[in-house]
Structure formats: C-alpha cells, structure tokens
Design an enzyme around this catalytic site. Structure first.
Site, PDB file in Angstrom:
ATOM      1  N   ASP A  62       1.027  -1.166  -0.046  1.00  0.00           N
ATOM      2  CA  ASP A  62      -0.021   0.129   0.041  1.00  0.00           C
ATOM      3  C   ASP A  62       0.864   1.160  -0.062  1.00  0.00           C
ATOM      4  O   ASP A  62       1.677   1.210   0.797  1.00  0.00           O
ATOM      5  CB  ASP A  62      -0.924   0.008   1.043  1.00  0.00           C
ATOM      6  N   HIS A 114      -6.103   2.213  -3.971  1.00  0.00           N
ATOM      7  CA  HIS A 114      -5.998   2.394  -2.599  1.00  0.00           C
ATOM      8  C   HIS A 114      -7.252   3.681  -2.329  1.00  0.00           C
ATOM      9  O   HIS A 114      -7.091   4.222  -1.161  1.00  0.00           O
ATOM     10  CB  HIS A 114      -4.664   2.664  -2.001  1.00  0.00           C
ATOM     11  N   HIS A 118      -8.066   9.412   2.322  1.00  0.00           N
ATOM     12  CA  HIS A 118      -7.459   8.305   3.141  1.00  0.00           C
ATOM     13  C   HIS A 118      -8.287   8.314   4.470  1.00  0.00           C
ATOM     14  O   HIS A 118      -7.810   9.173   5.497  1.00  0.00           O
ATOM     15  CB  HIS A 118      -5.986   8.512   3.566  1.00  0.00           C
ATOM     16  N   HIS A 208       3.881  -2.221   3.272  1.00  0.00           N
ATOM     17  CA  HIS A 208       3.641  -0.902   2.862  1.00  0.00           C
ATOM     18  C   HIS A 208       4.760  -0.210   2.126  1.00  0.00           C
ATOM     19  O   HIS A 208       5.975  -0.745   2.540  1.00  0.00           O
ATOM     20  CB  HIS A 208       3.282   0.100   4.151  1.00  0.00           C
TER      21      HIS A 208
END
Length: 258
Positions: A62, A114, A118, A208
């Site tokens: 990610d 993604h 966020h 990540h």
C-alpha cells in the site's frame, strides 16, 4: 371434561410463548443484520485469502504518501527476481508522484486502487463512496493507461454498503490474511518472523511502501528467501484469485470484526 380444557389451555399457552420467542428472535436478527457476517453467492465479498493447496502467495504494498521507500522496495524486488506483486496506490499520491507510478508499471507489477481520500469509507454516504472510488479510478486510469479493478480501502475499513458500491463499479475489494505490521516499525526481525510464521498457500500479505514504513525494504529480502525456501511462488492478486472462485467468501465488515 374440565381436565381436558385445563390441559388444552396449558398447551396453547406454551405454544404462544414459543411463538412469541420466535418472533422476538426474528426481530433481533433483522435489526442486527447489518452486523452479521454473510455467506452468500449473491453478496459482494472482500477477499482475505484464496483456498488452494498450491504454494502461491501474493505480496501487496500500500502507498499513500512519501517518496523515499518505494524505490528501495522496487530495487529489492528486482534484485530478488520477483516479477509479480501488487501495489495499491492512493490516487492523490499517484497524481503527485507520476514518475514512481511509471516505475511500478514498467517493472510489470499489478496496480490496484487504494482509494482517493484516506479516510474510513464506512462513515461516508453511498454517493460519497461512489465519488471516492470513481475519482481514484479516473486518476489511476489516466496515469497507467489501464483501468484498475482491485480495491484496497483506506485503513482496510468497509461495510456492506461499501462492498456493494465497489461491486457496482466492477471492483473486487481485497484485504489481507497476513499483516506484516511493518508500519509500526517493530524491527526487521519482527516483520520477518510475523510474515513467515503466518504465511500459507493462497495468502495475501500486507506490506507498505509509504515513508512511514522504514524497515520494509530491509525485511523484504529475508522474507522472500525464507518463503522461497519453503517452496512458495509469488503471484499477483489477480492471479491468486484465478486459483479459486471467491463466491461465498466471508463478508467481514468493521462492525462484525468488532
């Protein structure tokens, strides 16, 4: 004759009590239906892993911010001849780092979404959820020349509404079964031990490549070596999904997880 009526009255009372309990239970199930894990071929599902006996595993990364960690990770993957992995890219990050997106694309790695902002999508309205996914879709399509169809939600947060909206936009929501917890920077050995001890055939591993994860690129070569020695083959998430149908997968939203 009197005893007959007494007996019948008791039976009727018992039946009424059972009926009332059943109605109450049905009401509770209805009210709590949004919090119950669902197994259904007709219900959109999030994929955590794929049931298979073949030793295939998907490394996923990610990225939502920073420009210092992705290149070292790409270098490790290249040096260790890992040709297949999946990167889930935040669209605002992608827009400000097009050259890194190009590097991921040219290396041949799979790119999934993604999302845009966020934040937890389960807190948004359905219209807002649709807008977030669609905005990210447009940005990533423009940058990569290919429409993404895999979605990993920010913070891994979703509910059944999010799954339904994502499905209507032709996205498969992808979670993970093994969390490296590399974003906590617990130490290289800790990251390695956690991944290697939990890895299994059909597994999706969460890693990540954002700047907050400072030890991932150091743990990655060891993880790759250890999994290879155990006979694992590295594949993309899409290839992993082809090993088994995802129908009937468990729907685990934030409420049911709690």
């Amino acid at each position: 004759m009197n005893s007959f009526y007494v007996f019948s009255g008791k039976k009727i009372k018992r039946y009424l009590i059972v009926l009332a309990a059943a109605v109450f239970a049905i009401g509770i199930i209805y009210l709590e239906s949004g919090n119950v894990s669902v197994f259904s071929e007709d219900t959109p599902s999030a994929v955590y892993s794929v049931p298979t006996e073949k030793k295939v595993i998907a490394l996923t990364f990610d990225i939502s911010w920073g420009d210092k960690r992705t290149e070292p990770i790409l270098k490790v993957l290249k040096e260790n001849k890992i040709e297949k992995a999946t990167f889930f890219l935040s669209s605002p990050w992608s827009k400000t780092h097009p050259e890194i997106v190009t590097s991921i694309k040219e290396a041949g790695y799979e790119i999934g979404s993604h999302g845009h902002r966020h934040e937890n999508y389960s807190s948004l309205t359905e219209e807002e959820i649709r807008k977030e996914i669609s905005t990210a879709h447009s940005i990533l399509t423009d940058l990569t020349g290919k429409e993404p169809n895999l979605l990993r939600l920010p913070n891994g947060d979703f509910d059944k509404r999010v799954l339904q909206v994502a499905s209507s936009l032709n996205y498969q929501v992808v979670q993970w079964d093994t969390d490296s917890q590399d974003w906590k920077n617990p130490g290289v050995q800790s990251i390695v031990d956690r991944v290697v001890s939990k890895a299994h055939p059909g597994d999706i591993v969460l890693l990540h490549a954002s700047d907050s994860s400072k030890q991932t690129h150091e743990a990655l070569p060891v993880i790759i070596d250890k999994l290879r020695n155990q006979g694992y083959e590295f594949v993309t998430v899409s290839e992993l999904l082809n090993h088994s149908s995802t129908k009937g997968s468990e729907v685990r939203d934030q409420a049911s997880a709690q």
